[in-house]
Design a protein around this motif. Structure first.
Motif, mmCIF file in Angstrom:
data_model
loop_
_atom_site.group_PDB
_atom_site.id
_atom_site.type_symbol
_atom_site.label_atom_id
_atom_site.label_comp_id
_atom_site.label_asym_id
_atom_site.label_seq_id
_atom_site.Cartn_x
_atom_site.Cartn_y
_atom_site.Cartn_z
ATOM 1 N N GLY A 8 0.784 -1.226 0.000
ATOM 2 C CA GLY A 8 0.000 0.000 0.000
ATOM 3 C C GLY A 8 0.808 1.265 0.000
ATOM 4 N N GLY A 9 2.116 1.160 -0.178
ATOM 5 C CA GLY A 9 2.931 2.373 -0.253
ATOM 6 C C GLY A 9 3.220 2.958 1.106
ATOM 7 N N ARG A 10 3.553 4.238 1.134
ATOM 8 C CA ARG A 10 3.942 4.915 2.375
ATOM 9 C C ARG A 10 2.769 5.013 3.343
ATOM 10 N NH1 ARG A 10 8.169 8.259 3.197
ATOM 11 N NH2 ARG A 10 8.533 8.525 0.961
ATOM 12 N N THR A 11 2.998 4.527 4.561
ATOM 13 C CA THR A 11 1.973 4.607 5.587
ATOM 14 C C THR A 11 1.798 6.050 6.036
ATOM 15 O OG1 THR A 11 2.573 2.396 6.368
ATOM 16 C CG2 THR A 11 1.288 3.764 7.864
ATOM 17 N N ARG A 12 0.554 6.539 6.038
ATOM 18 C CA ARG A 12 0.297 7.912 6.446
ATOM 19 C C ARG A 12 0.086 7.969 7.958
ATOM 20 N NH1 ARG A 12 2.359 11.309 3.298
ATOM 21 N NH2 ARG A 12 1.169 12.829 4.508
ATOM 22 N N GLY A 13 1.111 7.617 8.695
ATOM 23 C CA GLY A 13 1.029 7.665 10.142
ATOM 24 C C GLY A 13 1.330 9.058 10.673
ATOM 25 N N TRP A 14 1.140 9.241 11.977
ATOM 26 C CA TRP A 14 1.364 10.549 12.584
ATOM 27 C C TRP A 14 2.788 11.039 12.386
ATOM 28 C CZ3 TRP A 14 5.334 10.654 15.933
ATOM 29 C CH2 TRP A 14 5.695 9.469 16.575
ATOM 30 N N TRP A 15 3.741 10.113 12.245
ATOM 31 C CA TRP A 15 5.149 10.487 12.110
ATOM 32 C C TRP A 15 5.445 11.243 10.821
ATOM 33 C CZ3 TRP A 15 3.190 5.591 12.769
ATOM 34 C CH2 TRP A 15 3.054 4.815 11.624
ATOM 35 N N GLU A 16 4.558 11.144 9.837
ATOM 36 C CA GLU A 16 4.804 11.833 8.571
ATOM 37 C C GLU A 16 4.854 13.350 8.736
ATOM 38 O OE1 GLU A 16 5.586 10.879 5.539
ATOM 39 O OE2 GLU A 16 5.639 8.760 6.048
ATOM 40 N N GLU A 17 4.181 13.875 9.751
ATOM 41 C CA GLU A 17 4.196 15.329 9.958
ATOM 42 C C GLU A 17 5.565 15.836 10.385
ATOM 43 O OE1 GLU A 17 2.420 16.585 14.083
ATOM 44 O OE2 GLU A 17 1.342 14.772 13.434
ATOM 45 N N TYR A 18 6.452 14.929 10.764
ATOM 46 C CA TYR A 18 7.803 15.313 11.191
ATOM 47 C C TYR A 18 8.844 15.087 10.098
ATOM 48 C CZ TYR A 18 5.853 15.411 15.913
ATOM 49 O OH TYR A 18 5.105 15.701 17.025
ATOM 50 N N ARG A 19 8.400 14.723 8.885
ATOM 51 C CA ARG A 19 9.347 14.308 7.851
ATOM 52 C C ARG A 19 10.342 15.394 7.478
ATOM 53 N NH1 ARG A 19 10.408 10.002 5.457
ATOM 54 N NH2 ARG A 19 8.633 8.990 6.461
ATOM 55 N N GLU A 20 9.968 16.640 7.536
ATOM 56 C CA GLU A 20 10.888 17.719 7.188
ATOM 57 C C GLU A 20 11.641 18.265 8.408
ATOM 58 O OE1 GLU A 20 11.354 18.418 4.047
ATOM 59 O OE2 GLU A 20 9.770 16.987 3.490
ATOM 60 N N GLN A 21 11.361 17.691 9.583
ATOM 61 C CA GLN A 21 11.909 18.251 10.810
ATOM 62 C C GLN A 21 12.886 17.319 11.525
ATOM 63 O OE1 GLN A 21 8.145 18.672 12.695
ATOM 64 N NE2 GLN A 21 7.534 20.467 11.524
ATOM 65 N N LEU A 22 12.712 16.009 11.357
ATOM 66 C CA LEU A 22 13.529 15.046 12.085
ATOM 67 C C LEU A 22 14.203 14.075 11.118
ATOM 68 C CD1 LEU A 22 11.093 14.159 15.019
ATOM 69 C CD2 LEU A 22 12.955 15.820 15.027
ATOM 70 N N ARG A 56 5.220 8.819 20.205
ATOM 71 C CA ARG A 56 5.675 7.425 20.081
ATOM 72 C C ARG A 56 5.093 6.562 21.185
ATOM 73 N NH1 ARG A 56 11.727 7.004 20.656
ATOM 74 N NH2 ARG A 56 11.191 4.800 20.845
ATOM 75 N N GLN A 57 4.931 7.138 22.356
ATOM 76 C CA GLN A 57 4.482 6.374 23.514
ATOM 77 C C GLN A 57 3.027 5.930 23.404
ATOM 78 O OE1 GLN A 57 5.396 8.892 26.880
ATOM 79 N NE2 GLN A 57 7.606 8.797 26.531
ATOM 80 N N SER A 58 2.318 6.432 22.401
ATOM 81 C CA SER A 58 0.905 6.067 22.237
ATOM 82 C C SER A 58 0.722 4.576 21.983
ATOM 83 C CB SER A 58 0.267 6.873 21.099
ATOM 84 O OG SER A 58 0.874 6.558 19.849
ATOM 85 N N VAL A 59 1.759 3.877 21.478
ATOM 86 C CA VAL A 59 1.623 2.437 21.219
ATOM 87 C C VAL A 59 1.389 1.658 22.508
ATOM 88 C CG1 VAL A 59 2.980 2.486 19.091
ATOM 89 C CG2 VAL A 59 4.129 2.042 21.273
ATOM 90 N N LEU A 60 1.786 2.238 23.645
ATOM 91 C CA LEU A 60 1.600 1.558 24.933
ATOM 92 C C LEU A 60 0.226 1.820 25.532
ATOM 93 C CD1 LEU A 60 5.067 2.226 26.626
ATOM 94 C CD2 LEU A 60 4.368 0.292 25.208
ATOM 95 N N HIS A 61 -0.517 2.760 24.948
ATOM 96 C CA HIS A 61 -1.793 3.167 25.545
ATOM 97 C C HIS A 61 -2.969 3.048 24.580
ATOM 98 C CE1 HIS A 61 0.604 4.839 28.831
ATOM 99 N NE2 HIS A 61 1.363 5.417 27.927
ATOM 100 N N ARG A 62 -2.738 2.571 23.376
ATOM 101 C CA ARG A 62 -3.809 2.498 22.392
ATOM 102 C C ARG A 62 -4.817 1.401 22.752
ATOM 103 N NH1 ARG A 62 0.370 0.312 17.733
ATOM 104 N NH2 ARG A 62 0.478 -1.866 18.440
#
Length: 284
Positions: A81-95, A156-162
């Motif tokens: 399905g190509g690139r996953t549009r996860g929350w981390w994508e908003e940081y692509r130009e920053q991190l 990132r810590q959301s994986v422990l609380h989802r």
């Protein structure tokens, strides 16, 4: 046309696993292309993760390569399905890309085991602890860079609380409990947070006490992410120049063995929680 954006770690891993299937079938890229009805460059782009493939194509490739491992095929289909549009994508130009790849790896893992000798694992850090760490970086970071890093770490810590929280085991050396990052108050808050997190059903915190002496993998942070099938496991190592990702079978076996040995050296979960409580009390 291949996507203009560079492939993510997950896209690269899918391509790598399809290449392994082709090689096990004893086929060249030319032969594989002929079976699939495409040109050779398409196969090369698929195996490099530069060309997105869908579920039907993965099934066709598996048939062409005589792969009968239905569990593996199903896991590979889940990676399409190509690139996953996860929350981390908003940081692509920053991190750095490696940090985004780590977030994607954690998001899709079925379980994670980590080992840290001198640091509290990122998924268990408080905001004040993380901010103090980022503030001590070399070279120094600008205030807005620290804020980007902090918000990224908390997300990132959301994986422990989802809704379906990630099973998470953290092996922490006792030395990390005594590192007064941010000062006594921040350190005590961090240790109390560890106690609180250790009481979650999906989180296991095991402390390796000073009395155990030398231990394998000391000084190196290890994140072992379990995939849907063992062939898709992956390891992330912390280095001074960034993240290093490993998926070779022999290396995965090695790091799994290291983590197994560390678990045998560690205190039980209850003993670890008691030690953390005593250490937190000594900080105040």
């Amino acid at each position: 046309m291949p996507p203009t954006k560079p492939p993510t770690l997950r896209q690269q891993r899918l391509g790598s696993e399809l290449r392994k299937l082709r090689e096990r079938a004893g086929l060249t890229t030319i032969q594989a292309a002929a079976l699939l009805g495409v040109n050779q460059s398409r196969i090369s782009n698929i195996e490099a993760g530069r060309y997105a493939v869908g579920p039907d194509r993965v099934h066709a490739i598996a048939r062409n390569y005589s792969c009968a491992d239905t569990a593996l095929i199903g896991a590979l289909v889940d990676m399409t399905g190509g690139r996953t549009r996860g929350w981390w994508e908003e940081y692509r130009e920053q991190l750095p890309t490696g940090m985004l790849d780590l977030a994607e790896l954690e998001h899709h893992a079925t379980a994670i085991r980590v080992a840290q000798a001198l640091h509290i694992p990122g998924l268990l850090q408080t905001s004040r602890h993380a901010r103090a760490l980022f503030g001590d970086a070399v070279p120094p970071r600008l205030p807005h860079e620290i804020e980007h890093l902090l918000s990224y770490r908390i997300k990132r810590q959301s994986v422990l609380h989802r809704h379906a929280p990630l099973p998470y085991t953290a092996l922490i050396h006792e030395a990390a409990l005594h590192m007064r990052v941010g000062g006594p108050a921040v350190a005590a808050e961090q240790l109390n947070h560890l106690v609180e997190m250790s009481e979650h059903d999906n989180v296991t915190i095991l402390v390796i006490p000073f009395g155990k002496g030398a231990f394998p993998g000391s000084g190196q942070g290890i994140d072992y992410a379990h995939g849907r099938v063992v062939q898709l496991d992956a390891v992330q190592l912390d280095t001074e120049h960034g993240s290093e990702f490993i998926d070779a079978a022999a290396q995965l076996e090695r790091y799994a063995t290291v983590l197994d040995r560390l678990e045998r050296l560690a205190l039980t979960a209850t003993e670890s929680r008691d030690l953390i409580r005593r250490t937190a009390a000594a900080q105040t």
